[in-house]
Every structure is written in structure tokens, then in C-alpha cells.
Enzyme design. Structure first.
Site, PDB file in Angstrom:
ATOM      1  N   ALA A   1       1.096  -1.017   0.146  1.00  0.00           N
ATOM      2  CA  ALA A   1       0.199   0.133   0.325  1.00  0.00           C
ATOM      3  C   ALA A   1       1.065   1.435  -0.368  1.00  0.00           C
ATOM      4  O   ALA A   1       2.236   1.323   0.986  1.00  0.00           O
ATOM      5  CB  ALA A   1      -0.750  -0.185   1.111  1.00  0.00           C
ATOM      6  N   ASP A   2       0.161   2.220  -0.803  1.00  0.00           N
ATOM      7  CA  ASP A   2       1.055   4.033  -1.053  1.00  0.00           C
ATOM      8  C   ASP A   2      -0.369   4.466   0.055  1.00  0.00           C
ATOM      9  O   ASP A   2       0.865   5.105   0.801  1.00  0.00           O
ATOM     10  CB  ASP A   2       1.086   3.988  -1.525  1.00  0.00           C
ATOM     11  CG  ASP A   2       2.374   3.026  -3.164  1.00  0.00           C
ATOM     12  OD1 ASP A   2       3.120   4.044  -2.856  1.00  0.00           O
ATOM     13  OD2 ASP A   2       1.583   2.085  -3.656  1.00  0.00           O
ATOM     14  N   ARG A   3      -0.884   4.144   0.408  1.00  0.00           N
ATOM     15  CA  ARG A   3      -1.538   5.336   1.468  1.00  0.00           C
ATOM     16  C   ARG A   3      -2.806   4.191   1.770  1.00  0.00           C
ATOM     17  O   ARG A   3      -3.351   4.084   1.053  1.00  0.00           O
ATOM     18  CB  ARG A   3      -2.163   6.346   1.263  1.00  0.00           C
ATOM     19  CG  ARG A   3      -2.955   7.165   1.999  1.00  0.00           C
ATOM     20  CD  ARG A   3      -2.630   8.816   1.570  1.00  0.00           C
ATOM     21  NE  ARG A   3      -1.932   9.351   0.934  1.00  0.00           N
ATOM     22  CZ  ARG A   3      -0.945  10.964   1.608  1.00  0.00           C
ATOM     23  NH1 ARG A   3      -2.741  10.907   2.308  1.00  0.00           N
ATOM     24  NH2 ARG A   3      -0.141  11.181   0.631  1.00  0.00           N
TER      25      ARG A   3
ATOM     26  N   ALA B   1      -4.777   2.753  -1.593  1.00  0.00           N
ATOM     27  CA  ALA B   1      -4.177   3.092  -2.543  1.00  0.00           C
ATOM     28  C   ALA B   1      -2.920   2.322  -2.883  1.00  0.00           C
ATOM     29  O   ALA B   1      -2.293   2.257  -2.126  1.00  0.00           O
ATOM     30  CB  ALA B   1      -3.791   4.463  -2.437  1.00  0.00           C
TER      31      ALA B   1
END
Length: 360
Positions: free
Chosen positions: A245-247, A255
Site C-alpha cells: 500500500a502507498d496510502r 491506494a
């Protein structure tokens, strides 16, 4: 021994240039913040945890050989350059979290009359350098929690098959990895029969980087095209999907690299559990849902060319979002270094952890 994508010692920072992998293994010197911003923006280093570490250490390198006449000047230097580093790739929250924490540290040290400017600088450097060891420790905890959850969800004690997307291993972190850390742990426990990794178009992080790591570590693996995921679920018994996950928003919407959302949809249809593996620094409680996550858009050339060779028809327009958002309803669990949380409990659980640690 896993690959080392970040090398730091006594004010010297080198990163493994991931644009050249797998054909060339070359380390690039990062001499300061400007270099740090460039290697992050150009994706010579990528992966949300690695971005935060390299960004912060690039500032440490710059500060290492400098002297400051006052704590106020040092504090201003730290704040300005950390905020600049955040702009290199805005979707990944880890750099913003690291920047906020380090700016808070600088402010506290600046106010502390018992600390002089040289001591302030040294304490700041120690805080940035500690990020490397902590990331590896957190990743190993993520690997253990994730492997235990997947094994608990299946019947019997035989080996299993999993799917991962993009690159979430040693090349995306300080070492071991998040989602790939779960794969590594399953392999260490001798419970992994096979891992399938997607090519991850258009930047091919799966084909270039994840495959490179899996071959390096002698983990049984097969590369598939992004468009093969649904049929893989239909004809192979896949125990779980694990992605990074990036966020992660407060409600669990996540995201991650473009293509993750469609994998989650296909996994839901075929009854395959879908897990997100990410450190707590990837969870952004200030964002209530995925609709509020800013999605970075990349240059057309990443789609139209392979190296210098054009593969798309000249004149065609392109849309190249680097990430998509997977709704929380498609996610079985979010694997962190503190345990696994269901999306609906994520916000309350993370707030409890932050309060226990003395954060707000």
C-alpha cells in the site's frame, strides 16, 4: 541473504538504481536533498517505505557535513527541505508521515534550552538513521502476522499458493519487505508451494524487480501478465492475495499500484482472500476514505515506449495513473507490524496504538 536497496554509513547514502534492474546492478550516490528528490521522482528508488527512508536520509547526508550558527536556522533548514521532499511523489503517505515526525522532533529540540545546536543536529541525525533498522524490524513483524493469518484461514498443513502485485520486497523497503515479507515468511516456514507475481504494467516492477528478488532468494515463483489474474484464480487454487500500500485511508480504502483494484474485484468473485500488508506509517487517518487520496499521474512515455522503442501508435493520447484505490469492502485484512485489522476497525485500533505510543 536478501537484496540491499539502501546503503547508509556515516553520512554516505547509496541507493540501488531500480531503473537499471534486472540487467544492471548499480548503486547511485545521493549527496543531498536535491539528489534525494530526483531519485524518488524518477523512480530510481520506489516503494512507500523506501521513499520515506531515502528522503529522510538524503537530508541527513546534507546536514552531516554542515555547521549551523543557531538552532533556529537548523530547524528552518529541516522543515523546508523535508516539505520539499514530500512533493517528489505525493500519493505515498510515508514520506509525509516521516517529515511531520522529524519536523516535530526538530521543533522540540529547538525549544529545549538544555540542547545546543550541535547536539540538536546529532539527535536529528540519529533519528533519521534509526529508520533503517526499524523498517526491517517492522517488516519482519508484518511477515509473521501475515503468514499466520493466511495459514489460519486454510485447512490442512500442506503448502499453498499466493499471488502478489508490484514490488513490495527488499527493493521497496529497507529490507525483507511488506507483502513480499509475508511471502518470505511462508517460504521460511516451508508452507509456500508457489508465488505468482504480476508483470505490473506499465513500469513492470513485478517483472523487473519482484521476479529479480524471488530468483535471487530461490523462492518458487512464476511471472504472469496482469491480464491473467482472473483465469489464474479460476484454474489454480490460490490461497490468498497479498499486496502492499502507498496510502490507506481511515476507512480501510487502499491506494496501491495501478491494477490492484481489478485484482481485488477478481479475488472477491473467486472467493480468494485479499490482504494489504503495510506499516502503520502508510495509514493516513486524516483521510476518511479513498476518494480523498491524490493519485499521481505519470508521463505518457511510460506507456508508449519500452526503453527507446515506441510500442504505441504515434499520436494516441494516454491516461497513466500510477495508482488506483481498492475499496475496503474488498479487503479481508490489513496486515501491520502491530497485527492484522479488519478495515472497519482500522481507525479505532490505530488510534489506540498511537495513544499508547504517546502520539496524537
Amino acid at each position: 541473504m536478501t537484496l540491499q536497496s539502501i546503503k547508509y554509513k556515516e553520512g554516505k547514502l547509496e541507493i540501488l538504481d531500480q531503473l537499471l534492474l534486472p540487467s544492471i546492478t548499480k548503486y547511485v550516490n545521493v549527496r543531498g536533498v536535491e539528489d534525494g528528490w530526483k531519485v524518488i521522482n524518477k523512480m530510481q528508488v520506489r516503494g512507500a517505505p523506501a521513499i520515506a527512508i531515502v528522503g529522510s536520509l538524503s537530508l541527513a547526508v546534507e546536514l552531516f557535513g554542515e555547521t549551523f550558527d543557531s538552532k533556529k536556522t537548523l530547524r528552518q533548514e529541516i522543515e523546508g527541505k523535508l516539505n520539499y521532499l514530500v512533493s517528489a511523489r505525493p500519493t505515498a503517505v510515508n514520506m509525509k508521515v516521516a517529515a511531520d515526525e522529524l519536523i516535530t522532533l526538530a521543533n522540540d529540540l529547538c525549544k529545549n534550552e538544555a540542547v545546543n545546536v550541535d547536539e540538536m543536529k546529532q539527535k536529528f541525525l540519529e533519528a533519521t538513521e534509526a529508520m533503517l533498522a526499524k523498517d526491517i524490524s517492522d517488516n519482519k513483524a508484518i511477515g509473521t502476522h501475515g503468514a499466520e493469518a493466511i495459514l489460519a484461514s486454510i485447512q490442512g498443513d500442506g503448502p499453498l499458493r499466493v499471488l502478489t502485485h508490484c514490488n513490495t520486497g527488499s527493493l521497496a523497503t529497507a529490507g525483507y519487505g511488506t507483502a513480499l515479507g509475508v511471502v518470505r515468511k511462508l517460504h521460511e516456514l516451508k508452507r509456500l508451494e508457489h508465488v505468482y507475481c504480476t508483470e505490473t504494467r506499465p513500469y513492470n516492477q513485478g517483472a523487473r524487480l519482484t521476479a529479480f528478488e524471488l530468483v535471487h532468494d530461490k523462492i518458487p515463483a512464476t511471472l504472469i501478465l496482469d491480464s491473467m489474474v482472473a483465469v489464474l484464480f479460476r484454474i489454480r487454487n490460490i490461497a490468498a492475495v497479498v499486496v502492499g500500500a502507498d496510502r490507506v485511508a481511515g476507512n480501510g480504502d487502499t491506494a496501491n499500484k495501478i491494477g490492484t483494484y481489478q485484482i481485488a474485484v477478481a479475488a472477491k468473485y473467486h472467493g480468494v482472500p485479499f490482504y494489504v500488508a503495510a506499516p502503520l506509517t502508510s495509514i493516513d487517518l486524516a483521510i476518511p476514505s479513498g476518494d480523498r487520496i491524490v493519485i499521481e499521474e505519470r508521463p505518457d512515455r511510460e506507456m508508449t515506449h519500452v526503453g527507446e522503442h515506441r510500442i504505441a501508435a504515434p499520436g494516441i493520447s494516454c491516461w497513466n495513473p500510477a495508482f488506483d484505490v481498492t475499496p475496503a469492502s474488498l479487503i479481508k485484512g490489513i496486515i501491520t507490524e502491530k497485527g492484522i485489522f479488519e478495515p472497519q476497525e482500522l481507525s479505532s485500533k490505530v488510534q489506540e496504538i498511537l495513544q499508547q505510543n504517546g502520539n496524537t
